[in-house]
Write a protein that holds these residues in place. Sequence first.
Motif, PDB file in Angstrom:
ATOM      1  N   ALA A 288      32.995  32.149  37.601  1.00  0.00           N
ATOM      2  CA  ALA A 288      32.326  30.854  37.813  1.00  0.00           C
ATOM      3  C   ALA A 288      33.208  29.858  38.562  1.00  0.00           C
ATOM      4  N   SER A 289      34.343  30.316  39.082  1.00  0.00           N
ATOM      5  CA  SER A 289      35.288  29.396  39.716  1.00  0.00           C
ATOM      6  C   SER A 289      34.982  29.102  41.180  1.00  0.00           C
ATOM      7  N   SER A 290      34.000  29.781  41.744  1.00  0.00           N
ATOM      8  CA  SER A 290      33.625  29.525  43.147  1.00  0.00           C
ATOM      9  C   SER A 290      32.295  30.204  43.437  1.00  0.00           C
ATOM     10  N   GLY A 291      31.812  29.973  44.643  1.00  0.00           N
ATOM     11  CA  GLY A 291      30.690  30.737  45.186  1.00  0.00           C
ATOM     12  C   GLY A 291      29.449  30.778  44.321  1.00  0.00           C
ATOM     13  N   ILE A 292      28.876  31.970  44.230  1.00  0.00           N
ATOM     14  CA  ILE A 292      27.594  32.147  43.541  1.00  0.00           C
ATOM     15  C   ILE A 292      27.719  31.799  42.061  1.00  0.00           C
ATOM     16  N   GLY A 293      28.841  32.183  41.439  1.00  0.00           N
ATOM     17  CA  GLY A 293      29.025  31.888  40.010  1.00  0.00           C
ATOM     18  C   GLY A 293      29.028  30.393  39.744  1.00  0.00           C
TER      19      GLY A 293
ATOM     20  N   ALA B  79      41.861  33.687  38.781  1.00  0.00           N
ATOM     21  CA  ALA B  79      43.051  33.078  39.389  1.00  0.00           C
ATOM     22  C   ALA B  79      42.837  31.645  39.868  1.00  0.00           C
ATOM     23  N   ASN B  80      41.598  31.294  40.146  1.00  0.00           N
ATOM     24  CA  ASN B  80      41.314  30.022  40.811  1.00  0.00           C
ATOM     25  C   ASN B  80      41.128  28.880  39.791  1.00  0.00           C
ATOM     26  N   GLN B  81      42.247  28.334  39.346  1.00  0.00           N
ATOM     27  CA  GLN B  81      42.170  27.291  38.315  1.00  0.00           C
ATOM     28  C   GLN B  81      41.532  26.007  38.837  1.00  0.00           C
TER      29      GLN B  81
ATOM     30  N   ASP C 148      41.691  38.693  33.812  1.00  0.00           N
ATOM     31  CA  ASP C 148      41.734  39.523  35.017  1.00  0.00           C
ATOM     32  C   ASP C 148      41.024  40.838  34.701  1.00  0.00           C
ATOM     33  N   PHE C 149      39.895  41.065  35.320  1.00  0.00           N
ATOM     34  CA  PHE C 149      39.086  42.243  35.001  1.00  0.00           C
ATOM     35  C   PHE C 149      39.699  43.545  35.523  1.00  0.00           C
ATOM     36  N   ALA C 150      40.727  43.423  36.353  1.00  0.00           N
ATOM     37  CA  ALA C 150      41.413  44.650  36.785  1.00  0.00           C
ATOM     38  C   ALA C 150      42.133  45.286  35.600  1.00  0.00           C
TER      39      ALA C 150
ATOM     40  N   ASN D 293      26.991  38.871  34.506  1.00  0.00           N
ATOM     41  CA  ASN D 293      28.107  39.585  35.124  1.00  0.00           C
ATOM     42  C   ASN D 293      28.076  39.301  36.626  1.00  0.00           C
ATOM     43  N   ASN D 294      28.794  38.249  37.001  1.00  0.00           N
ATOM     44  CA  ASN D 294      28.798  37.831  38.407  1.00  0.00           C
ATOM     45  C   ASN D 294      30.112  38.145  39.118  1.00  0.00           C
ATOM     46  N   ALA D 295      31.226  38.102  38.402  1.00  0.00           N
ATOM     47  CA  ALA D 295      32.535  38.268  39.052  1.00  0.00           C
ATOM     48  C   ALA D 295      32.584  39.572  39.832  1.00  0.00           C
TER      49      ALA D 295
ATOM     50  N   ALA E   3      33.463  51.649  49.019  1.00  0.00           N
ATOM     51  CA  ALA E   3      33.848  51.258  47.657  1.00  0.00           C
ATOM     52  C   ALA E   3      32.890  50.193  47.112  1.00  0.00           C
ATOM     53  N   TYR E   4      32.657  49.168  47.913  1.00  0.00           N
ATOM     54  CA  TYR E   4      31.802  48.057  47.469  1.00  0.00           C
ATOM     55  C   TYR E   4      30.372  48.554  47.208  1.00  0.00           C
ATOM     56  N   ALA E   5      29.829  49.320  48.158  1.00  0.00           N
ATOM     57  CA  ALA E   5      28.453  49.810  48.001  1.00  0.00           C
ATOM     58  C   ALA E   5      28.341  50.727  46.792  1.00  0.00           C
TER      59      ALA E   5
ATOM     60  N   GLU F 289      32.673  29.717  49.676  1.00  0.00           N
ATOM     61  CA  GLU F 289      33.968  29.242  50.179  1.00  0.00           C
ATOM     62  C   GLU F 289      34.716  30.362  50.913  1.00  0.00           C
ATOM     63  N   ARG F 290      34.650  31.571  50.324  1.00  0.00           N
ATOM     64  CA  ARG F 290      35.363  32.729  50.867  1.00  0.00           C
ATOM     65  C   ARG F 290      34.871  33.121  52.266  1.00  0.00           C
ATOM     66  N   THR F 291      33.604  32.867  52.578  1.00  0.00           N
ATOM     67  CA  THR F 291      33.016  33.380  53.822  1.00  0.00           C
ATOM     68  C   THR F 291      32.511  32.295  54.775  1.00  0.00           C
TER      69      THR F 291
HETATM   70  N1  LIG Z   1      28.262  35.792  48.740  1.00  0.00           N
HETATM   71  C1  LIG Z   1      27.482  36.801  49.086  1.00  0.00           C
HETATM   72  O1  LIG Z   1      26.964  36.867  50.211  1.00  0.00           O
HETATM   73  C2  LIG Z   1      27.187  37.893  48.086  1.00  0.00           C
HETATM   74  C3  LIG Z   1      26.152  38.776  48.384  1.00  0.00           C
HETATM   75  C4  LIG Z   1      25.840  39.763  47.473  1.00  0.00           C
HETATM   76  C5  LIG Z   1      26.531  39.860  46.289  1.00  0.00           C
HETATM   77  N2  LIG Z   1      27.549  38.994  46.028  1.00  0.00           N
HETATM   78  C6  LIG Z   1      28.248  39.130  44.745  1.00  0.00           C
HETATM   79  O2  LIG Z   1      28.333  37.866  44.124  1.00  0.00           O
HETATM   80  C7  LIG Z   1      29.435  37.859  43.225  1.00  0.00           C
HETATM   81  C8  LIG Z   1      30.231  36.574  43.446  1.00  0.00           C
HETATM   82  O3  LIG Z   1      30.794  36.617  44.738  1.00  0.00           O
HETATM   83  P1  LIG Z   1      30.915  35.342  45.691  1.00  0.00           P
HETATM   84  O4  LIG Z   1      30.348  35.723  47.002  1.00  0.00           O
HETATM   85  O5  LIG Z   1      30.406  34.135  45.008  1.00  0.00           O
HETATM   86  O6  LIG Z   1      32.491  35.301  45.917  1.00  0.00           O
HETATM   87  P2  LIG Z   1      33.677  34.441  45.308  1.00  0.00           P
HETATM   88  O7  LIG Z   1      33.440  32.989  45.541  1.00  0.00           O
HETATM   89  O8  LIG Z   1      34.905  35.064  45.859  1.00  0.00           O
HETATM   90  O9  LIG Z   1      33.597  34.678  43.752  1.00  0.00           O
HETATM   91  C9  LIG Z   1      34.159  35.797  43.126  1.00  0.00           C
HETATM   92  C10 LIG Z   1      34.411  35.481  41.667  1.00  0.00           C
HETATM   93  O10 LIG Z   1      34.896  36.679  41.033  1.00  0.00           O
HETATM   94  C11 LIG Z   1      36.100  36.391  40.353  1.00  0.00           C
HETATM   95  N3  LIG Z   1      37.045  37.500  40.408  1.00  0.00           N
HETATM   96  C12 LIG Z   1      37.612  38.051  41.509  1.00  0.00           C
HETATM   97  N4  LIG Z   1      38.522  38.982  41.157  1.00  0.00           N
HETATM   98  C13 LIG Z   1      38.529  39.007  39.797  1.00  0.00           C
HETATM   99  C14 LIG Z   1      39.271  39.732  38.828  1.00  0.00           C
HETATM  100  N5  LIG Z   1      40.233  40.610  39.174  1.00  0.00           N
HETATM  101  N6  LIG Z   1      39.022  39.508  37.526  1.00  0.00           N
HETATM  102  C15 LIG Z   1      38.073  38.611  37.146  1.00  0.00           C
HETATM  103  N7  LIG Z   1      37.352  37.870  38.012  1.00  0.00           N
HETATM  104  C16 LIG Z   1      37.579  38.065  39.326  1.00  0.00           C
HETATM  105  C17 LIG Z   1      36.717  35.201  41.094  1.00  0.00           C
HETATM  106  O11 LIG Z   1      37.590  34.507  40.200  1.00  0.00           O
HETATM  107  P3  LIG Z   1      38.972  33.791  40.678  1.00  0.00           P
HETATM  108  O12 LIG Z   1      38.732  33.306  42.081  1.00  0.00           O
HETATM  109  O13 LIG Z   1      39.170  32.720  39.672  1.00  0.00           O
HETATM  110  O14 LIG Z   1      40.017  34.856  40.645  1.00  0.00           O
HETATM  111  C18 LIG Z   1      35.482  34.404  41.483  1.00  0.00           C
HETATM  112  O15 LIG Z   1      35.118  33.521  40.461  1.00  0.00           O
HETATM  113  C19 LIG Z   1      30.220  39.144  43.491  1.00  0.00           C
HETATM  114  O16 LIG Z   1      29.923  40.102  42.501  1.00  0.00           O
HETATM  115  C20 LIG Z   1      29.689  39.598  44.839  1.00  0.00           C
HETATM  116  O17 LIG Z   1      29.772  41.000  44.997  1.00  0.00           O
HETATM  117  C21 LIG Z   1      27.896  38.012  46.899  1.00  0.00           C
END
Ligand SMILES: NC(=O)c1ccc[n+]([C@@H]2O[C@H](COP(=O)([O-])OP(=O)(O)OC[C@H]3O[C@@H](n4cnc5c(N)ncnc54)[C@H](OP(=O)(O)O)[C@@H]3O)[C@@H](O)[C@H]2O)c1
Length: 259
Positions: free
Chosen positions: A14-19, A39-41, A64-66, A90-92, A157-159, A194-196
């Motif tokens: 929930a620290s960025s993006g869709i979450g 990581a993103n405090q 850290d889910f890794a 489950n968004n991360a 890997a992602y797919a 933010e990432r893209t």
């Molecule tokens: N944006 C798109 O176009 C898109 C399209 C389809 C699906 N998605 C999916 O949407 C979800 C969110 O992605 P997003 O695009 O919003 O990107 P994002 O802003 O990079 O968000 C990713 C989130 O996952 C967390 N995360 C990353 N590595 C992690 C780890 N090792 N352990 C626990 N949490 C971790 C991050 O936390 P920290 O930054 O705090 O580490 C961040 O909150 C993902 O599952 C992605 O596959 C995105």
Amino acid sequence: MKGLQGKRVLITGASSGIGAGMAKVLAGYGCKLVLHYNANQAGIEQTLQTVTDLGAKAKVVRCDFADLDSLEVFFEEAWQQFGALDALVNNAGIVTKSTALKDSGARQFNRTLAINLQAPYLLSTAFAKHCIAAKQGGRIVNNSSIHGQATCEWFSAYAASKAGLDAISKVQAVEWGQHGINVNVLAPGVVPVERTNHILHKPEMAEKWTSAMPTGRYGTVEEMGEATAYLISDLTAWMTGQVITIDGGLIARGNYPRR
Ligand SMILES: NC(=O)c1ccc[n+]([C@@H]2O[C@H](COP(=O)([O-])OP(=O)(O)OC[C@H]3O[C@@H](n4cnc5c(N)ncnc54)[C@H](OP(=O)(O)O)[C@@H]3O)[C@@H](O)[C@H]2O)c1
């Protein structure tokens, strides 16, 4: 939307993006939120501020889910924040691009599968166990991707992680329906975050992607939040095991741009 007021929801990533977008929308519907980050405090503090400003009660948890061994303790901590949880989102996830030829020892492949597939599998299982023990139902929303259904170069890997998440969601829906636990999938298309942002808003990239979508525009994090709200609301009490694709028609047209 019916049934959201006071619902206790864990949103991972929930620290960025869709979450963060999901958190904002669910806060607006009166949910109590457990917000996860890794990581993103600064990002999670921003999300916390946003939802608090909207009047929502919210707590923050980190993991850290890794490190898959830490998930059980993490989930217990998340469950306890409001005494129990009604829904798990489950968004991360990580978006990894690589070709097998360059992924030495399948390190990136394994890391992607751990974070995007094994972690949600284990968290959903922990959630189901807690719900069953508490004799309550629950909702799970897994944020997958269109890459689970239609993909392109670089994304093995992602797919694989997202197609696996789609498949696991159906199995868990079948296994846990008897306990009142619904499991559904949100499969987003291209949603600038933010990432893209810096890539997707370049004029040539924007033209390439949006012209491939019948709706002619990118999605928004708020739209993903609204879909998530729908999937945990009373409106979908009889819906389970479904993949809801929200992509502006991209894969329906079947015209994935060449990367
Ligand atoms: N944006 C798109 O176009 C898109 C399209 C389809 C699906 N998605 C999916 O949407 C979800 C969110 O992605 P997003 O695009 O919003 O990107 P994002 O802003 O990079 O968000 C990713 C989130 O996952 C967390 N995360 C990353 N590595 C992690 C780890 N090792 N352990 C626990 N949490 C971790 C991050 O936390 P920290 O930054 O705090 O580490 C961040 O909150 C993902 O599952 C992605 O596959 C995105």
